[in-house]
Design an enzyme around this catalytic site. Structure first.
Site, PDB file in Angstrom:
ATOM      1  N   THR A   1      -1.377   6.738  -4.158  1.00 43.90           N
ATOM      2  CA  THR A   1      -2.276   7.046  -3.047  1.00 43.90           C
ATOM      3  C   THR A   1      -1.974   8.419  -2.449  1.00 43.90           C
ATOM      4  O   THR A   1      -0.841   8.904  -2.538  1.00 43.90           O
ATOM      5  CB  THR A   1      -2.097   5.969  -1.958  1.00 43.90           C
ATOM      6  OG1 THR A   1      -2.690   6.414  -0.743  1.00 43.90           O
ATOM      7  CG2 THR A   1      -0.622   5.689  -1.651  1.00 43.90           C
ATOM      8  N   ASP A   2      -2.979   9.006  -1.800  1.00 38.79           N
ATOM      9  CA  ASP A   2      -2.745  10.273  -1.090  1.00 38.79           C
ATOM     10  C   ASP A   2      -1.898  10.057   0.169  1.00 38.79           C
ATOM     11  O   ASP A   2      -1.400  11.020   0.754  1.00 38.79           O
ATOM     12  CB  ASP A   2      -4.074  10.956  -0.735  1.00 38.79           C
ATOM     13  CG  ASP A   2      -4.961  10.128   0.178  1.00 38.79           C
ATOM     14  OD1 ASP A   2      -4.619   8.962   0.489  1.00 38.79           O
ATOM     15  OD2 ASP A   2      -6.024  10.640   0.594  1.00 38.79           O
ATOM     16  N   GLU A   3      -1.709   8.795   0.585  1.00 38.37           N
ATOM     17  CA  GLU A   3      -0.988   8.534   1.833  1.00 38.37           C
ATOM     18  C   GLU A   3       0.491   8.915   1.735  1.00 38.37           C
ATOM     19  O   GLU A   3       1.166   9.064   2.750  1.00 38.37           O
ATOM     20  CB  GLU A   3      -1.179   7.072   2.261  1.00 38.37           C
ATOM     21  CG  GLU A   3      -2.658   6.754   2.423  1.00 38.37           C
ATOM     22  CD  GLU A   3      -2.966   5.391   3.028  1.00 38.37           C
ATOM     23  OE1 GLU A   3      -2.131   4.846   3.747  1.00 38.37           O
ATOM     24  OE2 GLU A   3      -4.078   4.882   2.754  1.00 38.37           O
TER      25      GLU A   3
ATOM     26  N   TYR B   1       3.623   0.957   3.986  1.00 44.78           N
ATOM     27  CA  TYR B   1       2.858   0.990   2.731  1.00 44.78           C
ATOM     28  C   TYR B   1       3.082   2.307   2.005  1.00 44.78           C
ATOM     29  O   TYR B   1       3.481   2.335   0.827  1.00 44.78           O
ATOM     30  CB  TYR B   1       1.358   0.795   3.021  1.00 44.78           C
ATOM     31  CG  TYR B   1       0.457   1.184   1.866  1.00 44.78           C
ATOM     32  CD1 TYR B   1       0.506   0.514   0.644  1.00 44.78           C
ATOM     33  CD2 TYR B   1      -0.449   2.249   1.986  1.00 44.78           C
ATOM     34  CE1 TYR B   1      -0.318   0.887  -0.423  1.00 44.78           C
ATOM     35  CE2 TYR B   1      -1.275   2.617   0.936  1.00 44.78           C
ATOM     36  CZ  TYR B   1      -1.199   1.942  -0.268  1.00 44.78           C
ATOM     37  OH  TYR B   1      -2.004   2.312  -1.320  1.00 44.78           O
TER      38      TYR B   1
ATOM     39  N   LYS C   1       4.930   3.199  -1.611  1.00 45.11           N
ATOM     40  CA  LYS C   1       4.248   3.861  -2.734  1.00 45.11           C
ATOM     41  C   LYS C   1       4.971   5.162  -3.097  1.00 45.11           C
ATOM     42  O   LYS C   1       5.112   5.491  -4.275  1.00 45.11           O
ATOM     43  CB  LYS C   1       2.773   4.147  -2.390  1.00 45.11           C
ATOM     44  CG  LYS C   1       1.893   2.928  -2.257  1.00 45.11           C
ATOM     45  CD  LYS C   1       1.722   2.129  -3.548  1.00 45.11           C
ATOM     46  CE  LYS C   1       0.903   2.849  -4.601  1.00 45.11           C
ATOM     47  NZ  LYS C   1       0.623   1.953  -5.770  1.00 45.11           N
TER      48      LYS C   1
HETATM   49  P1  NAD Z   1      -5.865  -4.705  -4.025  1.00 44.46           P
HETATM   50  O1  NAD Z   1      -4.979  -5.147  -2.900  1.00 44.46           O
HETATM   51  O2  NAD Z   1      -7.320  -4.956  -3.946  1.00 44.46           O
HETATM   52  O3  NAD Z   1      -5.352  -5.343  -5.399  1.00 44.46           O
HETATM   53  C1  NAD Z   1      -3.992  -5.422  -5.729  1.00 44.46           C
HETATM   54  C2  NAD Z   1      -3.846  -6.398  -6.882  1.00 44.46           C
HETATM   55  O4  NAD Z   1      -2.451  -6.474  -7.234  1.00 44.46           O
HETATM   56  C3  NAD Z   1      -4.291  -7.812  -6.558  1.00 44.46           C
HETATM   57  O5  NAD Z   1      -5.099  -8.325  -7.589  1.00 44.46           O
HETATM   58  C4  NAD Z   1      -2.989  -8.598  -6.431  1.00 44.46           C
HETATM   59  O6  NAD Z   1      -3.117  -9.972  -6.803  1.00 44.46           O
HETATM   60  C5  NAD Z   1      -2.095  -7.840  -7.399  1.00 44.46           C
HETATM   61  N1  NAD Z   1      -0.662  -7.988  -7.073  1.00 44.46           N
HETATM   62  C6  NAD Z   1      -0.079  -7.851  -5.857  1.00 44.46           C
HETATM   63  N2  NAD Z   1       1.246  -8.104  -5.946  1.00 44.46           N
HETATM   64  C7  NAD Z   1       1.496  -8.382  -7.259  1.00 44.46           C
HETATM   65  C8  NAD Z   1       2.679  -8.692  -7.980  1.00 44.46           C
HETATM   66  N3  NAD Z   1       3.870  -8.791  -7.366  1.00 44.46           N
HETATM   67  N4  NAD Z   1       2.580  -8.903  -9.317  1.00 44.46           N
HETATM   68  C9  NAD Z   1       1.388  -8.815  -9.946  1.00 44.46           C
HETATM   69  N5  NAD Z   1       0.231  -8.542  -9.310  1.00 44.46           N
HETATM   70  C10 NAD Z   1       0.288  -8.303  -7.975  1.00 44.46           C
HETATM   71  O7  NAD Z   1      -5.540  -3.144  -4.173  1.00 44.46           O
HETATM   72  P2  NAD Z   1      -6.501  -1.944  -4.597  1.00 44.46           P
HETATM   73  O8  NAD Z   1      -7.155  -1.416  -3.382  1.00 44.46           O
HETATM   74  O9  NAD Z   1      -7.305  -2.333  -5.771  1.00 44.46           O
HETATM   75  O10 NAD Z   1      -5.403  -0.864  -5.047  1.00 44.46           O
HETATM   76  C11 NAD Z   1      -4.928  -0.850  -6.394  1.00 44.46           C
HETATM   77  C12 NAD Z   1      -3.902   0.264  -6.528  1.00 44.46           C
HETATM   78  O11 NAD Z   1      -4.492   1.520  -6.190  1.00 44.46           O
HETATM   79  C13 NAD Z   1      -2.693   0.099  -5.615  1.00 44.46           C
HETATM   80  O12 NAD Z   1      -1.551   0.513  -6.336  1.00 44.46           O
HETATM   81  C14 NAD Z   1      -2.977   1.044  -4.458  1.00 44.46           C
HETATM   82  O13 NAD Z   1      -1.771   1.518  -3.889  1.00 44.46           O
HETATM   83  C15 NAD Z   1      -3.723   2.156  -5.170  1.00 44.46           C
HETATM   84  N6  NAD Z   1      -4.692   2.900  -4.329  1.00 44.46           N
HETATM   85  C16 NAD Z   1      -5.628   2.235  -3.594  1.00 44.46           C
HETATM   86  C17 NAD Z   1      -6.553   2.969  -2.850  1.00 44.46           C
HETATM   87  C18 NAD Z   1      -7.642   2.276  -2.060  1.00 44.46           C
HETATM   88  O14 NAD Z   1      -8.377   2.952  -1.326  1.00 44.46           O
HETATM   89  N7  NAD Z   1      -7.823   0.978  -2.167  1.00 44.46           N
HETATM   90  C19 NAD Z   1      -6.510   4.370  -2.846  1.00 44.46           C
HETATM   91  C20 NAD Z   1      -5.518   5.005  -3.625  1.00 44.46           C
HETATM   92  C21 NAD Z   1      -4.618   4.267  -4.372  1.00 44.46           C
HETATM   93  P1  TYD Z   2      -8.271   1.100   5.830  1.00 42.93           P
HETATM   94  O1  TYD Z   2      -9.510   0.660   5.127  1.00 42.93           O
HETATM   95  O2  TYD Z   2      -7.293   0.074   6.274  1.00 42.93           O
HETATM   96  O3  TYD Z   2      -7.572   2.203   4.897  1.00 42.93           O
HETATM   97  P2  TYD Z   2      -6.290   3.181   5.192  1.00 42.93           P
HETATM   98  O4  TYD Z   2      -5.622   2.774   6.418  1.00 42.93           O
HETATM   99  O5  TYD Z   2      -5.441   2.973   3.983  1.00 42.93           O
HETATM  100  O6  TYD Z   2      -6.868   4.557   5.262  1.00 42.93           O
HETATM  101  O7  TYD Z   2      -8.698   1.925   7.119  1.00 42.93           O
HETATM  102  C1  TYD Z   2      -9.509   3.093   7.036  1.00 42.93           C
HETATM  103  C2  TYD Z   2      -9.538   3.723   8.417  1.00 42.93           C
HETATM  104  O8  TYD Z   2     -10.237   2.825   9.305  1.00 42.93           O
HETATM  105  C3  TYD Z   2      -8.158   3.929   9.036  1.00 42.93           C
HETATM  106  O9  TYD Z   2      -8.168   5.139   9.801  1.00 42.93           O
HETATM  107  C4  TYD Z   2      -7.989   2.742   9.967  1.00 42.93           C
HETATM  108  C5  TYD Z   2      -9.420   2.447  10.416  1.00 42.93           C
HETATM  109  N1  TYD Z   2      -9.708   1.022  10.709  1.00 42.93           N
HETATM  110  C6  TYD Z   2     -10.304   0.656  11.938  1.00 42.93           C
HETATM  111  O10 TYD Z   2     -10.588   1.509  12.797  1.00 42.93           O
HETATM  112  N2  TYD Z   2     -10.568  -0.658  12.152  1.00 42.93           N
HETATM  113  C7  TYD Z   2     -10.261  -1.627  11.241  1.00 42.93           C
HETATM  114  O11 TYD Z   2     -10.508  -2.851  11.504  1.00 42.93           O
HETATM  115  C8  TYD Z   2      -9.662  -1.248   9.999  1.00 42.93           C
HETATM  116  C9  TYD Z   2      -9.302  -2.283   8.950  1.00 42.93           C
HETATM  117  C10 TYD Z   2      -9.412   0.096   9.768  1.00 42.93           C
END
Ligand code: NAD
Ligand code: TYD
Length: 354
Positions: free
Chosen positions: A134-136, A160, A164
């Site tokens: 992630t960019d975070e 988180y 990561k």
């Molecule tokens: P998500 O929470 O929707 O899915 C995560 C999946 O991992 C789930 O299916 C869960 O069952 C599985 N999982 C969790 N713990 C596990 C374990 N111990 N063993 C096996 N499986 C396990 O997450 P997402 O939003 O799809 O993100 C996927 C990846 O991309 C993550 O690594 C996240 O850090 C990264 N990412 C997400 C975003 C975003 O905006 N969602 C952005 C950048 C990077």
């Molecule tokens: P989120 O989807 O949790 O992603 P991330 O924190 O990883 O960027 O949140 C996106 C943005 O929205 C973040 O600035 C937090 C804000 N947010 C709210 O204001 N209310 C909410 O209920 C949630 C879940 C997020």
């Protein structure tokens, strides 16, 4: 024709993982795609109904922290490529339960890396361990600062992003120490179908349709850079096949939005699609206490990926939001199932004896 490969995709039942699994199963019939997922609250096999009986697809329920099991999976399926997405992914949860995040994101990644190192045993020809991050990890930007680049120093703030960042360092350490071929990518906020409705966009779409409050943290001025999930999956495909080992690539949408402006677009879009008059759901917006340590702004420069590998986002944000809202409104049963917890009970029963 593509060479035969056996690819382990972890976290394939989650949001982004399900799009990556679908793309690989459909586009690479000669590959065996092994989706390994623990099916936590965030994992949902409903996300993959359309590919579950494909001949090149296998699902395994397992925890990436279970090292012996990872070794067994690598050996049984002769895994030569890993796309590692499994993680605990929600910042708010990480603030409440940081240990779970360290366990899965750090120890789970380490367990997979060690399994790859042991099973590949120095024969790295045609192998790749691709870690999705992630960019975070770069911390937060001021409102007038430049974008995150691949050279930006790591400065994570939340449990988180700290977990990561740690996993990214382990991945690079396995390359630098043992020669394991690795790639790391750092992506901005994703949105689109199948996202668990505790994240901003699906949570708010669900709340608008149910007439529930929309809890905006703080003043709603925090900025995020949003990318449509299928564009991320396409980037992963490109990087898996053409990326250079040991490199890092940033992936982003060049699409920054203040939370409050994004929420207003969502309200307008959902109201229009539901046939409500304009502004009908605006009173649902409710300002609530800010998230602890809430990062002000994330914004990513993905020009390296464009210039070196030719990837760029394909979807305009307005079109992406339109499609996303339509998908959630047309898939109310998916939302209702998840929000009622019914699917979690179902999988517990189905897999409890395996
Ligand atoms: P998500 O929470 O929707 O899915 C995560 C999946 O991992 C789930 O299916 C869960 O069952 C599985 N999982 C969790 N713990 C596990 C374990 N111990 N063993 C096996 N499986 C396990 O997450 P997402 O939003 O799809 O993100 C996927 C990846 O991309 C993550 O690594 C996240 O850090 C990264 N990412 C997400 C975003 C975003 O905006 N969602 C952005 C950048 C990077
Ligand atoms: P989120 O989807 O949790 O992603 P991330 O924190 O990883 O960027 O949140 C996106 C943005 O929205 C973040 O600035 C937090 C804000 N947010 C709210 O204001 N209310 C909410 O209920 C949630 C879940 C997020």
């Amino acid at each position: 024709m593509a060479a035969k490969r056996n690819i382990l995709i972890t976290g394939g039942a989650g949001f982004i993982g399900s799009h990556v699994v679908r793309l690989f199963v459909n586009n690479y019939p000669d590959y065996r795609i092994v989706n390994l997922d623990k099916l936590t609250y965030a994992g949902n096999l409903e996300n993959l109904k359309d590919v579950e009986s494909a001949p090149n697809y296998t699902f395994i329920r397992a925890d990436i922290c279970d090292y012996e099991r990872m070794i067994a999976v690598f050996r049984e399926y002769e895994i030569d490529g890993v796309i590692h997405l499994a993680a605990e992914s929600h910042v708010d949860r990480s603030i409440k339960e940081p240990f779970t995040f360290a366990r899965t994101n750090v120890m789970g990644t380490l367990s997979l890396l060690q399994a790859a190192k042991e099973c590949w045993a120095g024969d790295y020809e045609g192998k790749l361990f691709y870690h999705i991050s992630t960019d975070e990890v770069y911390g937060a930007l001021d409102f007038n600062e430049e974008l995150f680049t691949e050279q930006t120093k790591y400065a994570p703030h939340s449990p988180y992003s700290a977990s990561k960042a740690s996993s990214d360092h382990f991945v690079r350490a396995y390359h630098d120490t043992y020669g394991v071929p690795t790639i790391v990518t750092n992506c901005s906020n994703n949105y689109g179908p199948y996202q668990f409705p505790e994240k901003l966009i699906p949570l708010f779409i669900n709340n608008i349709r149910k007439g529930r409050p929309l809890p905006v943290y703080g003043k709603g001025e925090n900025v995020r850079d949003w990318l449509y999930v299928e564009d991320h999956a396409r980037a992963i495909d490109t990087i898996f096949h053409k990326g250079k080992v040991a490199e890092t690539y940033n992936i982003g949408g060049f699409n920054e939005w203040r939370n409050i402006d994004l929420v207003k677009v969502l309200v307008r879009t959902v109201d229009r699609q539901l046939g409500n008059e304009e502004g009908y759901s605006l009173p649902l917006i409710t300002y609530v206490s800010d998230r602890l340590g809430h990062d002000a702004r994330y914004a990513i420069d993905s020009s390296k990926l464009k210039s070196e590998l030719g990837w760029e986002p394909s979807l305009q944000f307005e079109e992406g939001i339109e499609k996303t809202v339509r998908w959630y409104l047309e898939n109310e049963a998916w939302l209702d199932n998840i929000t009622s917890g019914a699917y979690e009970r179902y999988y517990e029963e189905q897999y409890s004896n395996r």
